[in-house]
Design a protein around this motif. Structure first.
Motif, PDB file in Angstrom:
ATOM      1  N   ALA A 272      79.803 102.118  -3.111  1.00  0.00           N
ATOM      2  CA  ALA A 272      79.862 100.638  -3.571  1.00  0.00           C
ATOM      3  C   ALA A 272      80.053  99.547  -2.739  1.00  0.00           C
ATOM      4  N   GLN A 273      79.465  98.571  -2.641  1.00  0.00           N
ATOM      5  CA  GLN A 273      79.682  97.401  -1.601  1.00  0.00           C
ATOM      6  C   GLN A 273      80.461  96.145  -2.417  1.00  0.00           C
ATOM      7  N   TRP A 274      80.405  96.112  -3.686  1.00  0.00           N
ATOM      8  CA  TRP A 274      81.452  94.810  -4.042  1.00  0.00           C
ATOM      9  C   TRP A 274      82.076  95.453  -5.339  1.00  0.00           C
ATOM     10  N   GLU A 275      83.355  94.688  -5.596  1.00  0.00           N
ATOM     11  CA  GLU A 275      84.178  94.917  -6.738  1.00  0.00           C
ATOM     12  C   GLU A 275      84.195  93.512  -7.717  1.00  0.00           C
ATOM     13  N   SER A 280      86.682  94.679 -12.553  1.00  0.00           N
ATOM     14  CA  SER A 280      87.069  95.604 -11.662  1.00  0.00           C
ATOM     15  C   SER A 280      85.780  96.503 -11.574  1.00  0.00           C
ATOM     16  N   SER A 281      84.603  96.309 -12.003  1.00  0.00           N
ATOM     17  CA  SER A 281      83.477  97.161 -11.802  1.00  0.00           C
ATOM     18  C   SER A 281      83.122  97.208 -10.363  1.00  0.00           C
ATOM     19  N   ARG A 282      82.640  98.490  -9.814  1.00  0.00           N
ATOM     20  CA  ARG A 282      82.140  98.624  -8.653  1.00  0.00           C
ATOM     21  C   ARG A 282      80.621  98.825  -8.469  1.00  0.00           C
ATOM     22  N   LEU A 296      78.077 104.969 -10.900  1.00  0.00           N
ATOM     23  CA  LEU A 296      78.209 103.902 -10.013  1.00  0.00           C
ATOM     24  C   LEU A 296      77.178 103.112 -10.331  1.00  0.00           C
ATOM     25  N   MET A 297      77.563 101.770 -10.822  1.00  0.00           N
ATOM     26  CA  MET A 297      76.465 100.868 -11.337  1.00  0.00           C
ATOM     27  C   MET A 297      75.945  99.965 -10.052  1.00  0.00           C
ATOM     28  N   VAL A 298      74.546 100.323 -10.279  1.00  0.00           N
ATOM     29  CA  VAL A 298      73.669  99.935  -9.060  1.00  0.00           C
ATOM     30  C   VAL A 298      72.609  98.531  -9.429  1.00  0.00           C
TER      31      VAL A 298
END
Length: 301
Positions: A272-275, A280-282, A296-298
């Motif tokens: 993951a690159q971002w939070e 608080s999703s990554r 992991l959401m993409v």
């Protein structure tokens, strides 16, 4: 008067209402109250200074400039003997408290209270008359400012919220399309509107409802706001201000307001690159052909 959404009010709404006690509810925060009505927010706290009884009518007026009558509700008792209310009408077309007072020939209270029966009857009659024969309401427009809206512009925001909101739909920002969770803000696109004499209904259609972040951007975006806007939006909630994730041991002391240290245990597959600051999703930004792990959401490019 030009009306974008002509309101259909049952002609018998005010007939036969004289047998009911009328509670005059005066709300001090116009925009928050209008948003609660538009959303159908059952948790919003109304200015009710006395216990209400089944059959009582509530007429709500907002302390805008000018003050407006915005709703008519009736108190009911359900099968579990719990007191609830039913909304009879939301007056998204403006009804001025001042015009009602002129028709009544008396002043209406500045705070919430029960009205004496003769005054209550005259109030309901005046509301019916103003719906049947609306009067124009004029304001002197102030400058559009994201930090502090002019009082004359606030009433445009109130009417824009009442006309464009719906209890069955989210109140969304016209710019980023996210749900507006706090008080909505109305942006007036005219740069030279300060001091103009406006008929209120003629310009409420031009008010653009925004979240506070987008309203700030519309006026004077900072470099940090531009950076945040350029970052990818959260796939879950749409927030566009994430913190960057650092994996491993950073070579510098990261600012916790901008970075998240995720640790040295690297995940299987893409990292993951971002939070998201809001939920608080990554998530990460990946090529369309890259494998997306279910946990992991993409974002795909």
């Amino acid at each position: 008067m030009r009306r974008r959404h002509p309101q259909v009010i049952n002609p018998g709404l005010f007939a036969g209402s004289n047998d009911h006690a009328v509670y005059w509810c005066r709300q001090q925060n116009p925009l928050a109250s209008a948003a609660a009505l538009a959303r159908g927010d059952e948790d919003f706290e109304w200015s009710l200074r006395h216990p209400l009884k089944p059959g009582d009518l509530i007429v709500t007026a907002l302390e805008s400039s000018p003050p407006l009558i915005v709703s008519l509700e009736v108190i009911e008792e359900d099968e579990n003997e719990e007191i609830t209310y039913r909304n009879l009408a939301i007056f998204s077309d403006p009804i001025s408290v001042i015009d009602a007072q002129h028709l009544i020939g008396a002043q209406l209270p500045r705070r919430s209270q029960y009205l004496k029966q003769p005054l209550a009857e005259k109030l309901l009659e005046s509301m019916g008359a103003l719906i049947a024969d609306p009067r124009p309401i004029f304001i002197t427009a102030g400058p559009c400012d994201a930090l502090q809206s002019a009082q004359a512009n606030e009433v445009l925001s109130v009417l824009a919220v009442l006309q464009k909101g719906s209890p069955w739909e989210q109140l969304e920002c016209r710019i980023c399309d996210r749900e507006i969770l706090d008080e909505p803000e109305a942006h007036l696109p005219h740069v030279d509107q300060h001091g103009l004499r406006w008929e209120i209904q003629e310009h409420v259609d031009e008010a653009v409802l925004m979240c506070s972040d987008c309203h700030d951007m519309a006026h004077q975006p900072t470099l940090q706001q531009l950076r945040n806007y350029a970052r990818p939006a959260c796939p879950k909630c749409g927030e566009r201000n994430p913190r960057q994730i650092i994996w491993g041991m950073p070579a510098f002391i990261p600012d916790p307001d901008d970075f998240v240290v995720a640790g040295c245990v690297l995940p299987m597959g893409p990292m993951a690159q971002w939070e998201c600051r809001a939920c608080s999703s990554r998530y990460l930004v990946a090529d369309a052909g890259e494998l997306a792990y279910p946990e992991l959401m993409v974002h795909h490019e």
